[in-house]
Write an enzyme that holds these catalytic residues in place. Structure first.
Site, short mmCIF file in Angstrom:
data_model
loop_
_atom_site.label_atom_id
_atom_site.label_comp_id
_atom_site.label_asym_id
_atom_site.label_seq_id
_atom_site.Cartn_x
_atom_site.Cartn_y
_atom_site.Cartn_z
N ASP A 111 0.68 -1.29 0.04
CA ASP A 111 -0.20 -0.15 -0.02
C ASP A 111 0.93 1.31 0.03
OD1 ASP A 111 -2.11 1.50 0.22
OD2 ASP A 111 -2.68 1.39 2.16
N GLY A 114 4.38 3.48 6.00
CA GLY A 114 3.55 4.23 7.01
C GLY A 114 2.56 3.38 7.67
N GLY A 115 1.88 2.69 6.84
CA GLY A 115 0.82 1.86 7.21
C GLY A 115 -0.20 2.47 7.86
N THR A 217 2.29 -6.99 8.80
CA THR A 217 1.32 -6.37 8.01
C THR A 217 0.14 -5.61 8.66
OG1 THR A 217 0.16 -8.40 8.20
CG2 THR A 217 1.71 -8.15 6.24
N TYR A 257 -10.75 3.38 22.64
CA TYR A 257 -9.56 4.49 22.34
C TYR A 257 -10.19 5.34 21.09
CZ TYR A 257 -5.91 2.10 25.10
OH TYR A 257 -5.16 1.35 25.97
N ILE A 258 -10.50 4.57 20.10
CA ILE A 258 -10.94 5.18 18.70
C ILE A 258 -12.33 6.20 19.03
CG2 ILE A 258 -11.60 4.62 16.40
CD1 ILE A 258 -9.93 2.37 16.64
N GLY A 259 -13.36 5.21 19.80
CA GLY A 259 -14.36 5.96 19.97
C GLY A 259 -14.34 7.49 20.83
N GLU A 277 -22.32 0.76 23.40
CA GLU A 277 -21.39 0.07 23.95
C GLU A 277 -21.95 -1.25 24.55
OE1 GLU A 277 -18.69 -1.97 25.21
OE2 GLU A 277 -17.83 0.15 24.51
N HIS A 532 10.58 22.39 39.14
CA HIS A 532 9.38 23.23 39.59
C HIS A 532 9.19 24.57 38.90
CE1 HIS A 532 6.50 24.28 42.33
NE2 HIS A 532 7.04 25.57 42.57
#
Length: 562
Positions: A111, A114-115, A217, A257-259, A277, A532
């Site tokens: 493809d 970077g996938g 992959t 995470y995605i949602g 959910e 600090h």
């Protein structure tokens, strides 16, 4: 400067570490200029002249060569020392480390370089989240007044926002491609297929051989049965990142995470969100205490409602003026509970391994729910339970930990092994983060997981907590909402888990993850000094508040008068 260094080392031993960054001291010891930690182990690397002859006599000689300016030369038996199938973050990390180790390396990509992470995942999503963070701040009139600022109504250009995400992905993709080319990694274009031991085909009929092969992959969005994705009104994260439109009302199926991240983006841009959910609580993958606090801050005050304990059994795209319809069934009884009509639906139910067409049947490997079975060293296991020689699988394709940086760490670990050094990655030292506003991050075990482990193995655990409300920098930013939580063994000082919800939590977690990776104990790191005022003091106070039993020795504590 010399571009390569060759060292003759005795084969696998604790001293046969990364050989490309050493300086020779006057006492004939070999000292590393820099260290790369990729797991639980903390090692001091030195090769003393007093024991080198003993090591050489005990083990056969093994020559390792590292080159910084060009790819290595392969053995005469194979075209390459290492071939990596997949040029995502995992494959890229493995390739760079392989060249550093002097291995002749090729990477196959069907493809784009970077996938998923770079093109359809963590990189463009962070661009959208950067926008949502600024929009959220500008829209918060109370927050702005606290700084004495007056801001007119904030607006946005949807196409410009989408372009920001696309441009960032292009830039990072170009950076990754250039880094591979600069090091001399051969980039081979086409789908990679394993033909047999040491043999890979790419493209139509190109066949190459390699001593070792890494499968990297990645994964694709997982779409449950009954859901019809049209790419316009019913979408996956791949489509959502293009931001082709901002719906008035969008249902997000899945609250991981995605949602969560997309709910942050959409609500900041004006959408109403409904979570669907399957489990009985939102954010099921997080520590329950952190999840409850995050829900109070990230869900309840925003234009978000939710349905828990239900499946989206059927989703039909909008068509002929009709809205998207979602049929909700009880997760336990499977009875129809409700039907939603919304403008769009985002399927955020996780990701599935991208392993079809790899030719695994040619090496007698059978996937498990699509994942390639591996052992703790990422070595591929065939259907008879035997290791497939010289074949490894990293990243989402093996399912151990579906995070881009985990894939890279696994790839580096594999390269260490094929270079002659045994290495086992400690996955409990790998951090995870959700880039909402505020952020969520964690490393190690949740409190329920730690208590279960403690009960099985017969030890006690303790929990320490600190609030962002006590941190000067957080208060200066008017961002005092947050919590850091430490789960540990009071008898040994071992860190079992750290969880953070608050400003820049994704950056703060690395002090804890590195401590776990290097085997540091609380009694060691509680004496570390933090600037600090900084947010890092949240972790400083967290470790200092832990109560380790006094009979536990501390190398640092013994040298400090308290």
């Amino acid at each position: 400067m010399q571009s390569s260094i060759s060292l003759s080392l005795s084969s696998p031993s604790p001293t046969a570490r990364s050989h490309a960054r050493y300086v020779v001291a006057s006492n004939c010891s070999l000292v590393p200029r820099s260290l790369r930690f990729c797991g639980l182990r903390r090692e001091v690397y030195s090769l003393q002249s007093s024991n080198s002859s003993r090591l050489a006599a005990a083990r056969p000689s093994h020559k390792v060569t590292a080159s910084f300016s060009s790819n290595g030369a392969p053995s005469t038996e194979f075209d390459y020392d290492l071939v990596i199938i997949g040029a995502g973050v995992g494959g890229h990390g493995a390739a760079l480390h392989a060249v550093e180790k002097g291995l002749k390396t090729a990477i196959i990509e069907g493809d784009v370089i970077g996938g998923t992470c770079v093109n359809r995942g963590c990189v463009p999503s962070k661009a959208l989240l950067a926008v949502s963070g600024r929009m959220r701040e500008l829209q918060n009139e109370h927050h702005m007044k606290a700084f004495g600022l007056q801001v007119a109504a904030a607006g946005y250009d949807r196409q410009a926002v989408a372009d920001h995400a696309s441009n960032l992905a292009s830039k990072i993709r170009s950076n990754l491609t250039n880094s591979l080319k600069a090091l001399g990694v051969d980039i081979l274009t086409g789908v990679g297929t394993i033909l047999g031991p040491h043999k890979v085909k790419y493209g139509t009929d190109n066949v190459i051989t390699a001593k070792d092969i890494i499968i990297a992959t990645g994964s694709v969005p997982m779409v449950p049965k009954g859901i019809e994705v049209d790419g316009k009104t019913v979408i996956t994260s791949d489509h959502a990142l293009k931001l082709e439109f901002v719906p008035d009302w969008i249902a997000i199926v899945g609250s991981g995470y995605i949602g969560l991240e997309f709910s942050d983006v959409y609500t900041a841009l004006g959408s109403e969100v409904t979570f669907v959910e399957a489990l009985d609580q939102l954010m099921p993958g997080f520590d329950p205490e952190i999840g409850k606090l995050a829900q109070r801050v990230l869900i309840n005050p925003r234009k978000i409602d939710y349905h828990t304990g239900v499946f989206a059994s059927k989703i039909t795209p909008a068509k002929d003026g009709k809205p998207v319809t979602i049929e909700l069934v009880d997760a336990k009884t499977k009875e129809l509970k409700d039907t939603l009509e919304v403008d769009a639906a985002l399927i955020a139910t996780g990701r599935a391994p991208h392993t079809k067409g790899l030719g695994l049947e040619n090496i007698n490997v059978e996937t498990q729910r699509g994942f390639v079975p591996v052992d703790e060293r990422m070595r591929v296991i065939d259907e008879n339970g035997k290791l497939v020689p010289h074949l490894y699988c990293i990243g989402d394709a093996n399912g151990k930990m579906m995070l881009a940086h985990a894939a890279s760490a696994q790839g580096i670990s594999v390269v260490e092994q094929v270079s002659g050094k045994d290495h086992v990655l400690n996955h409990l030292s790998i951090p995870a983060a959700c880039f909402t506003h505020p952020e969520i991050s964690f490393v190690g075990l949740t409190e329920p997981q730690a208590r279960e482990k403690a009960e099985k193995e017969g030890f006690e655990i303790s929990v320490a907590k600190t609030s962002f409300k006590a941190n000067t920098k957080a208060l200066a930013e008017n961002e005092g909402e947050g919590l850091a939580k430490l789960i540990y063994r009071p008898d040994t000082g071992e860190i079992l888990g750290v969880h953070i919800f608050g400003l820049h939590a994704a950056d703060l977690i690395h002090e804890a993850s590195n401590a776990i990776a290097m085997g540091s104990r609380i009694q060691d790191i509680k004496y570390a000094v933090h600037a600090h005022p900084t947010l890092s003091e949240v972790l400083d106070e967290l470790f200092k508040s832990a109560k380790v039993k006094p009979n536990v020795s501390s190398p640092v504590g013994e040298a400090v008068a308290v």
